[in-house]
Design a protein around this motif. Structure first.
Motif, PDB file in Angstrom:
ATOM      1  N   ARG A  15      -2.044   5.099   7.913  1.00 26.15           N
ATOM      2  CA  ARG A  15      -0.752   4.815   7.289  1.00 26.15           C
ATOM      3  C   ARG A  15      -0.745   5.174   5.799  1.00 26.15           C
ATOM      4  NH1 ARG A  15       3.496   4.196  10.408  1.00 26.15           N
ATOM      5  NH2 ARG A  15       2.654   3.808  12.458  1.00 26.15           N
ATOM      6  N   LEU A  16      -1.900   5.475   5.275  1.00 18.22           N
ATOM      7  CA  LEU A  16      -1.998   5.614   3.822  1.00 18.22           C
ATOM      8  C   LEU A  16      -1.851   7.048   3.346  1.00 18.22           C
ATOM      9  CD1 LEU A  16      -5.064   3.260   3.205  1.00 18.22           C
ATOM     10  CD2 LEU A  16      -2.629   2.698   3.019  1.00 18.22           C
ATOM     11  N   LYS A  33      -5.069   1.015   9.713  1.00 16.64           N
ATOM     12  CA  LYS A  33      -4.468   1.014   8.381  1.00 16.64           C
ATOM     13  C   LYS A  33      -4.599   2.395   7.725  1.00 16.64           C
ATOM     14  CE  LYS A  33      -5.380  -0.969   3.802  1.00 16.64           C
ATOM     15  NZ  LYS A  33      -6.248  -1.873   3.022  1.00 16.64           N
ATOM     16  N   ALA A  35       0.836  -1.198   0.000  1.00 11.67           N
ATOM     17  CA  ALA A  35       0.000   0.000   0.000  1.00 11.67           C
ATOM     18  C   ALA A  35       0.875   1.254   0.000  1.00 11.67           C
ATOM     19  CB  ALA A  35      -0.912   0.006   1.220  1.00 11.67           C
ATOM     20  N   SER A  67       2.182   4.797   1.137  1.00 10.12           N
ATOM     21  CA  SER A  67       2.204   5.734   2.255  1.00 10.12           C
ATOM     22  C   SER A  67       2.461   7.149   1.746  1.00 10.12           C
ATOM     23  CB  SER A  67       3.292   5.334   3.259  1.00 10.12           C
ATOM     24  OG  SER A  67       4.530   5.284   2.595  1.00 10.12           O
ATOM     25  N   THR A  90       0.551  -3.553   4.201  1.00  8.33           N
ATOM     26  CA  THR A  90       0.588  -2.141   4.579  1.00  8.33           C
ATOM     27  C   THR A  90       1.631  -1.985   5.685  1.00  8.33           C
ATOM     28  OG1 THR A  90      -1.765  -1.948   4.101  1.00  8.33           O
ATOM     29  CG2 THR A  90      -0.769  -0.163   5.365  1.00  8.33           C
ATOM     30  N   ASP A  91       2.571  -1.109   5.447  1.00 13.04           N
ATOM     31  CA  ASP A  91       3.634  -0.880   6.427  1.00 13.04           C
ATOM     32  C   ASP A  91       3.047  -0.169   7.641  1.00 13.04           C
ATOM     33  OD1 ASP A  91       5.913  -0.371   7.812  1.00 13.04           O
ATOM     34  OD2 ASP A  91       7.022   0.475   6.112  1.00 13.04           O
ATOM     35  N   GLY A 139      -4.861   2.188  -0.496  1.00 16.70           N
ATOM     36  CA  GLY A 139      -4.892   0.959   0.292  1.00 16.70           C
ATOM     37  C   GLY A 139      -5.908  -0.022  -0.267  1.00 16.70           C
TER      38      GLY A 139
END
Ligand code: SF4
Ligand code: SF4
Ligand code: SF4
Ligand code: SF4
Lengths: 144, 266, 340
Positions: free
Chosen positions: C201-202, C198, C135, C137, C163-164, C153
């Motif tokens: 983080r995006l 999540k 995904a 960032s 996803t980191d 994402g």
């Protein structure tokens, strides 16, 4: 590589070198048989792309030959060709292609002996350099 | 910059030209070409170190040509490209004028001889950095050079962005498009890529003005400028000629001197 | 299929890549080379770039290489022998680290290659390809996935989406049967689902236009020559945009080798004048403005109409790769807004 018989393609002009090579034959001079002669009207017509095509088709060495300066049947085709060769040689060398595989020369219609010598010497040099396999392999590379 | 905008306004208002081809701010902090056709739009023009494209490329595009007489914002290489195109009978003197932004205003060059005079006064040599990069290459071994180029060309996509960006690649039918017989292999395999790049370099030899647009256009970053600079330098050292110096000139590879070097010919 | 949530640590991810390589899979991932990041074969996680926004080229070459052999032929004594490409020897491939937009692009390729007659070679490659996306960032000014139905994402298209989450920890969303198979083959490398946010983080690329609005305007714009000339004035007509695009699928067929040789499929572009040149010399699209129109029409009008899928996933590659900054997002916005 003692058994290696190099393939040499000679691009020659109709008026001088082709006639010179003919004289070599009619004078019964023997020379290296590995050369395939392709006749052109003039060295001015010998496009650098033809040289690349020869390599891509399996040539290990190339001879390009025509009339001496001032003897061109069309008066200046060989002068124009000379300029292109100068630039083309420089580019080949820059790209890491060994220019010893391409021999340029002037052979007149009276120089049957020079033609024999040229072919023999070029064959010998190409034999020493070995097959130009690296070039021919390029075609397969990059096909998925 | 204001002088440039002022000049553009004047040229359009007086109908001296129908379009000013210049630069405007683009995406990612870069500049892009702008075609100004109304005096009111001239305020969008900019000129700074981000303005790199050789806008002479547009002089050959039908949709641009049909706009009418153009004023072209020109960098040093652009001026030489204009002269080279003129020498190749591709441009009429009446079809354009060149605008050269400088420290003290903008210079408007409306004749080829004015452009020639301007070009003659600028430094047209390869830069010291360019020369030393070529020397570095000359010092490399043959195999090293071959490996370098094989790796570079293996990435070529045959997208022809180099050709499309180049103002001197104006042929309506390029050699790669000649297919009876097929001269250059269409596939982007290593042989096709080598032949394509050799062909393009050779066809630009003695004509390329080292504007750098082909290298900048290449999406995969092949340093095409090295080939062009090598050929520029060989043409100069062998024939004492430079492209784009005069609107009437013999192309260095379509002419000759009886005493051209021939130490490599037997 | 319900998306299953798990987690994986960076060290385990490294082991996963090594495991794929041990299994003989070809792993393609973004790798940095000079100032560019592009897909390349990798054998370890340390070679993989994570911090770039997008690669120069798309991962489409995993299923549609820029040159591929379709079959070989040999003719002798008046007989022609044709040998089809052997499909079982095509490599099992994992595309790792592609972006969600890239994963979504495979649906567009499938729609094209399997439109009427299914393409055998494409289908075989596709069946052997697993997509493990990461995904986004970060997004840049060229990204517009959110305007074309995707998102930084978005899971659709990926077999597994990572996803980191920071601190060397990744959320792993298993989104397909292939993804589940991959998970089962290495279950011990994955941890339990994490209670993680999540979304935070995006990247947050703004939605700039509505794709159906663009399609609606395009339907009436074909004949507006002046509009297309204005839009495409600075386009120089290269193939860069098409060649870097994850959904562009035009190709050319070439035979090589004379009497014995190969038939090759090579990338092509509708941006080239030669693309539509007839043998007679007539060219229905002689001008670049017409070819630019075709590019947008095909992606945003013809494909949704005929194949039910957009021909663009908003990756922004064409804009980044264009030598003259023909920013496609700007053009699409102009179409959606200025001509409602
Ligand atoms: S070959 Fe490259 S550097 Fe030379 S004129 Fe063309 S675009 Fe400019
Ligand atoms: S721009 Fe680069 S990738 Fe495209 S054809 Fe030219 S050298 Fe090849
Ligand atoms: S939009 Fe850009 S990349 Fe595409 S053909 Fe035009 S100039 Fe080339
Ligand atoms: S058209 Fe441009 S933005 Fe859309 S998918 Fe292709 S490369 Fe990406």
């Amino acid at each position: 590589m003692p058994d290696f018989q190099p393939k040499i393609v000679a691009f020659v002009c109709n008026w001088c070198t082709y006639a010179g090579a003919d004289l070599t034959g009619t004078s019964r001079m023997k020379y290296s048989p590995q050369v395939s002669i392709i006749r052109f009207p003039c060295t001015g017509r010998i496009d650098f792309m033809l040289l690349l095509k020869a390599f891509a088709s399996g040539a290990d060495g190339i001879i390009v030959s025509g009339c001496h300066p001032n003897d061109c049947h069309y008066s200046s085709g060989n002068f124009h060709a000379r300029r292109r060769w100068i630039i083309f040689r420089g580019l080949l060398d820059f790209l890491g292609i060994d220019v010893r595989r391409v021999q340029f020369s002037w052979v007149s219609a009276a120089e049957g002996a020079k033609w024999a010598q040229l072919v023999n010497e070029t064959s010998e040099r190409i034999r020493e350099l070995g097959p130009f396999a690296g070039y021919q392999r390029l075609r397969g590379l990059g096909v998925g | 910059m204001n002088a440039l905008r002022e000049k553009a306004r004047e040229l359009l208002a007086t109908k001296t030209v129908q379009v000013v081809i210049g630069y405007a701010p683009g995406s990612g902090g870069a500049a892009r070409a702008l075609f100004v056709r109304e005096a009111a739009q001239a305020g969008e023009l900019v000129f700074d170190e981000t303005c790199l494209q050789n806008l002479a490329a547009y002089l050959m595009k039908p949709e641009v040509r049909r706009l009418g007489r153009a004023a072209l914002v020109a960098r040093p290489a652009t001026l030489r490209t204009i002269l080279q195109l003129a020498a190749e009978n591709q441009l009429a003197e009446s079809s354009l004028l060149a605008l050269v932004p400088g420290a003290d205003g903008v210079l408007s060059l409306s004749t080829f001889s004015a452009i020639e005079a301007h070009v003659a006064a600028q430094d047209n040599d390869l830069s010291a950095a360019e020369k030393s990069e070529l020397e570095k290459f000359a010092a490399m071994g043959l195999d090293e050079r071959r490996e370098f180029w094989q790796e570079q060309f293996s990435r070529c996509l045959k997208c022809y962005a180099c050709r499309a960006a180049c103002p001197l690649c104006y042929c309506t039918r390029c050699t790669v498009e000649c297919n009876q017989p097929q001269w250059i292999p269409v596939p982007a395999h290593d042989l096709g890529n080598l032949e394509w790049n050799v062909m393009r370099a050779m066809h630009l030899a003695g004509r390329c003005t080292n504007c750098g647009d082909c290298s900048r256009a290449c999406p995969v970053g092949i340093p095409l400028y090295l080939l062009n600079q090598k050929l520029c330098s060989d043409v100069l050292s062998s024939f004492n000629q430079r492209s784009g110096m005069a609107a009437r000139a013999d192309h260095s590879l379509s002419t000759f001197k009886p005493d051209d070097p021939e130490d490599f010919i037997r | 299929m319900e998306t299953e949530k798990r987690s994986i640590q960076r060290e385990a991810l490294a082991k996963l890549i090594e495991q794929w390589c041990r299994e003989g899979k070809r792993v393609l991932a973004p790798r940095k080379s000079g100032d560019k990041v592009d897909f390349d074969r990798v054998t370890s996680l340390s070679e993989v770039s994570f911090d770039h926004v997008q690669t120069v080229q798309s991962p489409k070459s995993a299923v549609f290489p820029r040159v591929e052999e379709l079959f070989s032929f040999r003719s002798a004594d008046g007989q022609v022998e044709v040998r089809d490409r052997e499909l079982d020897i095509l490599p099992e491939t994992v595309v790792f680290g592609l972006r969600p937009c890239d994963a979504a692009a495979f649906a567009a390729l499938e729609a094209i290659f399997n439109w009427d007659a299914p393409d055998r070679l494409f289908t075989a490659r596709r069946a052997r390809t697993t997509l493990v996306a990461v995904a986004c960032s970060r997004a840049d000014e060229y990204c517009f996935c959110t305007s074309v139905g995707g998102g930084p994402g978005a899971v659709a298209g990926s077999d597994i989406l990572l996803t980191d989450l920071g601190q060397g920890e990744f959320l792993a969303e298993i989104a397909s049967a292939k993804g589940r198979e991959m998970l089962q083959a290495a279950d011990s490398l994955f941890g339990p689902a994490l209670d993680a946010d999540k979304e935070s983080r995006l990247a947050k690329p703004a939605a700039v236009f509505a794709a159906d609005a663009v399609a609606a305007v395009l339907a009436g714009l074909f004949a507006d020559t002046a509009f297309w000339e204005e839009q495409s004035r600075r386009c120089v007509g290269c193939g860069a945009c098409a060649y870097v695009c994850p959904t562009c699928a035009c190709f050319d067929i070439q035979d090589e080798g004379g009497a014995s040789g190969k038939r090759l499929r090579c990338w092509d572009s509708c941006g080239f004048g030669l693309f539509t040149l007839h043998t007679s010399g007539h060219n229905p699209r002689p001008l670049q403005s017409q070819r630019w129109r075709q590019r947008l029409m095909h992606k945003f009008s013809y494909m949704p109409e005929r194949q039910g899928v957009l021909g663009c996933v908003g990756c922004g590659r064409c804009s980044r790769g264009c030598p003259v900054d023909m920013n496609i997002l700007e053009h699409l916005r102009a179409i959606a807004e200025a001509r409602p």
